[in-house]
Each structure stands twice: as structure tokens, then as C-alpha cells.
Design an enzyme around this catalytic site. Structure first.
Site, PDB file in Angstrom:
ATOM      1  N   ASP A  39       0.856  -1.194   0.000  1.00 19.58           N
ATOM      2  CA  ASP A  39       0.000   0.000   0.000  1.00 19.58           C
ATOM      3  C   ASP A  39       0.891   1.243   0.000  1.00 19.58           C
ATOM      4  O   ASP A  39       1.898   1.312   0.705  1.00 19.58           O
ATOM      5  CB  ASP A  39      -0.916  -0.009   1.236  1.00 19.58           C
ATOM      6  CG  ASP A  39      -2.062   0.973   1.093  1.00 19.58           C
ATOM      7  OD1 ASP A  39      -3.222   0.516   0.968  1.00 19.58           O
ATOM      8  OD2 ASP A  39      -1.813   2.196   1.106  1.00 19.58           O
ATOM      9  N   VAL A 106     -11.026   2.706  -3.811  1.00 15.79           N
ATOM     10  CA  VAL A 106     -10.649   2.229  -5.151  1.00 15.79           C
ATOM     11  C   VAL A 106     -11.648   1.155  -5.595  1.00 15.79           C
ATOM     12  O   VAL A 106     -11.797   0.125  -4.925  1.00 15.79           O
ATOM     13  CB  VAL A 106      -9.220   1.662  -5.155  1.00 15.79           C
ATOM     14  CG1 VAL A 106      -8.848   1.158  -6.550  1.00 15.79           C
ATOM     15  CG2 VAL A 106      -8.221   2.721  -4.677  1.00 15.79           C
ATOM     16  N   HIS A 110     -10.261  -5.377  -3.477  1.00 15.22           N
ATOM     17  CA  HIS A 110      -8.932  -5.611  -2.907  1.00 15.22           C
ATOM     18  C   HIS A 110      -9.061  -6.010  -1.454  1.00 15.22           C
ATOM     19  O   HIS A 110      -9.992  -5.607  -0.766  1.00 15.22           O
ATOM     20  CB  HIS A 110      -8.042  -4.378  -3.040  1.00 15.22           C
ATOM     21  CG  HIS A 110      -8.664  -3.102  -2.530  1.00 15.22           C
ATOM     22  ND1 HIS A 110      -9.591  -2.402  -3.270  1.00 15.22           N
ATOM     23  CD2 HIS A 110      -8.514  -2.423  -1.373  1.00 15.22           C
ATOM     24  CE1 HIS A 110      -9.968  -1.329  -2.591  1.00 15.22           C
ATOM     25  NE2 HIS A 110      -9.342  -1.318  -1.429  1.00 15.22           N
ATOM     26  N   MET A 111      -8.107  -6.785  -1.014  1.00 18.55           N
ATOM     27  CA  MET A 111      -8.036  -7.181   0.376  1.00 18.55           C
ATOM     28  C   MET A 111      -6.782  -6.570   0.977  1.00 18.55           C
ATOM     29  O   MET A 111      -5.703  -6.649   0.390  1.00 18.55           O
ATOM     30  CB  MET A 111      -8.014  -8.707   0.486  1.00 18.55           C
ATOM     31  CG  MET A 111      -8.427  -9.201   1.841  1.00 18.55           C
ATOM     32  SD  MET A 111      -8.834 -10.963   1.785  1.00 18.55           S
ATOM     33  CE  MET A 111     -10.575 -10.884   1.474  1.00 18.55           C
ATOM     34  N   HIS A 112      -6.960  -5.919   2.117  1.00 18.03           N
ATOM     35  CA  HIS A 112      -5.818  -5.382   2.851  1.00 18.03           C
ATOM     36  C   HIS A 112      -5.263  -6.484   3.748  1.00 18.03           C
ATOM     37  O   HIS A 112      -6.029  -7.205   4.401  1.00 18.03           O
ATOM     38  CB  HIS A 112      -6.243  -4.216   3.749  1.00 18.03           C
ATOM     39  CG  HIS A 112      -6.787  -3.022   3.027  1.00 18.03           C
ATOM     40  ND1 HIS A 112      -6.049  -1.867   2.834  1.00 18.03           N
ATOM     41  CD2 HIS A 112      -8.002  -2.783   2.467  1.00 18.03           C
ATOM     42  CE1 HIS A 112      -6.783  -0.974   2.189  1.00 18.03           C
ATOM     43  NE2 HIS A 112      -7.983  -1.497   1.956  1.00 18.03           N
TER      44      HIS A 112
HETATM   45  P1  AMP Z   1      -9.819   1.265   0.217  1.00 20.96           P
HETATM   46  O1  AMP Z   1     -10.111   2.468   1.061  1.00 20.96           O
HETATM   47  O2  AMP Z   1     -10.139  -0.028   0.892  1.00 20.96           O
HETATM   48  O3  AMP Z   1     -10.402   1.402  -1.169  1.00 20.96           O
HETATM   49  O4  AMP Z   1      -8.237   1.231   0.071  1.00 20.96           O
HETATM   50  C1  AMP Z   1      -7.553   1.762  -1.009  1.00 20.96           C
HETATM   51  C2  AMP Z   1      -6.085   1.706  -0.652  1.00 20.96           C
HETATM   52  O5  AMP Z   1      -5.330   1.866  -1.832  1.00 20.96           O
HETATM   53  C3  AMP Z   1      -5.619   2.765   0.342  1.00 20.96           C
HETATM   54  O6  AMP Z   1      -5.066   2.140   1.494  1.00 20.96           O
HETATM   55  C4  AMP Z   1      -4.566   3.546  -0.450  1.00 20.96           C
HETATM   56  O7  AMP Z   1      -3.467   3.958   0.348  1.00 20.96           O
HETATM   57  C5  AMP Z   1      -4.142   2.539  -1.497  1.00 20.96           C
HETATM   58  N1  AMP Z   1      -3.604   3.080  -2.730  1.00 20.96           N
HETATM   59  C6  AMP Z   1      -4.113   4.069  -3.491  1.00 20.96           C
HETATM   60  N2  AMP Z   1      -3.352   4.281  -4.581  1.00 20.96           N
HETATM   61  C7  AMP Z   1      -2.340   3.382  -4.516  1.00 20.96           C
HETATM   62  C8  AMP Z   1      -1.227   3.072  -5.343  1.00 20.96           C
HETATM   63  N3  AMP Z   1      -0.994   3.743  -6.484  1.00 20.96           N
HETATM   64  N4  AMP Z   1      -0.385   2.093  -4.958  1.00 20.96           N
HETATM   65  C9  AMP Z   1      -0.606   1.418  -3.814  1.00 20.96           C
HETATM   66  N5  AMP Z   1      -1.643   1.639  -2.990  1.00 20.96           N
HETATM   67  C10 AMP Z   1      -2.492   2.618  -3.327  1.00 20.96           C
END
Ligand code: AMP
Length: 125
Positions: A39, A106, A110-112
Site C-alpha cells: 500500500d 478504489v 482488494h483485500m488489505h
Molecule cells: P480502500 O479504502 O479499501 O479502497 O483502500 C484503497 C487503498 O489503496 C488505500 O489504502 C490507499 O493507500 C491505497 N492506494 C491508493 N493508490 C495506490 C497506489 N498507487 N499504490 C498502492 N496503494 C495505493
């Protein structure tokens, strides 16, 4: 493919661009089903994002419309990544945001994967 009530997939979203190689990422793992990368704004010492290769806007979309192979391949990749990063001994947390109340930013499922310190309560509030 989005289900009823879900937005259509946006090919311009940032993770779609990472999958196409248009934007760089710090890759952790890749196979037929999944791509994992760090991330950009880590919230823990280990903060990895795992995304399916298919076009799914959210967990709701993926779980309803992903094939059995895609879902199994993705879930096995998540487990393998955590294991290969050595996270099983001390543990880790998986989290997926879906939709407005979750704050999903996004629109590509995706899974964190969080680890590397005690992670506290499940929700901050
Ligand atoms: P969410 O709020 O679950 O949609 O998480 C989206 C995540 O994507 C956030 O933790 C951001 O920091 C991460 N993120 C956004 N752009 C990028 C990128 N270009 N590369 C890596 N992580 C990203």
C-alpha cells in the site's frame, strides 16, 4: 461484471492501471489469479493489498460473479502471501472495504493485509 445495484467496472481505476503496468507498484506477489503490492500509504509495518486479476468492483461483485476458480485462486493467494511473508507466527488481519459506509476508495476489489505490530481493536470507533 457488476451485479444489480453495483456500479459498472471503471477501467480507469488506479488498480486497473497497476494491473496493466501503466502505474508502478512495489510488487509482493503475482500469479494467474492475484497481484499483491505494498500500500502506498501503509497503516502498519506490513500493509499489502491483494487484488484479483479480473474486473470486479468490490467484494460484493467478486463473491457473486467471480468463478469458483477465480475465488479459490484469489483466496489461496492471500493465504500464501501471508505465509510467505512469515506472518503466521504473530498473526495478521485481513480487511476488505465494500461501498460507501466502509470508505472504499478504489473500485477494484482488494483485500488489505495488515501485520507487524499488535493491531488493536477491529474498529477504531
Ligand atoms: P480502500 O479504502 O479499501 O479502497 O483502500 C484503497 C487503498 O489503496 C488505500 O489504502 C490507499 O493507500 C491505497 N492506494 C491508493 N493508490 C495506490 C497506489 N498507487 N499504490 C498502492 N496503494 C495505493
Amino acid at each position: 461484471m457488476a451485479g444489480m445495484g453495483l456500479p459498472p467496472y471503471d477501467d480507469g481505476n488506479i488498480f486497473a492501471r497497476i494491473l496493466r503496468g501503466e502505474i508502478a507498484s512495489k510488487k509482493v506477489y503475482e500469479d494467474q489469479w492475484a497481484l499483491a503490492f505494498h500500500d502506498i500509504n501503509p497503516l502498519a509495518p506490513v500493509h499489502v493489498l491483494v487484488i484479483p486479476k479480473g474486473k470486479y468492483v468490490s467484494f460484493a461483485d467478486f463473491s457473486a460473479n467471480g468463478s469458483a476458480d477465480e475465488i479459490a485462486g484469489f483466496m489461496r493467494a492471500v493465504g500464501k502471501i501471508a505465509k510467505d511473508l512469515g506472518l503466521e507466527a504473530q498473526g495478521y488481519r485481513l480487511l476488505a472495504n465494500m461501498g460507501e459506509h466502509s470508505g472504499q476508495e478504489v473500485p477494484h476489489f482488494h483485500m488489505h493485509l495488515f501485520a507487524g505490530r499488535p493491531l488493536g481493536r477491529m474498529l477504531s470507533t
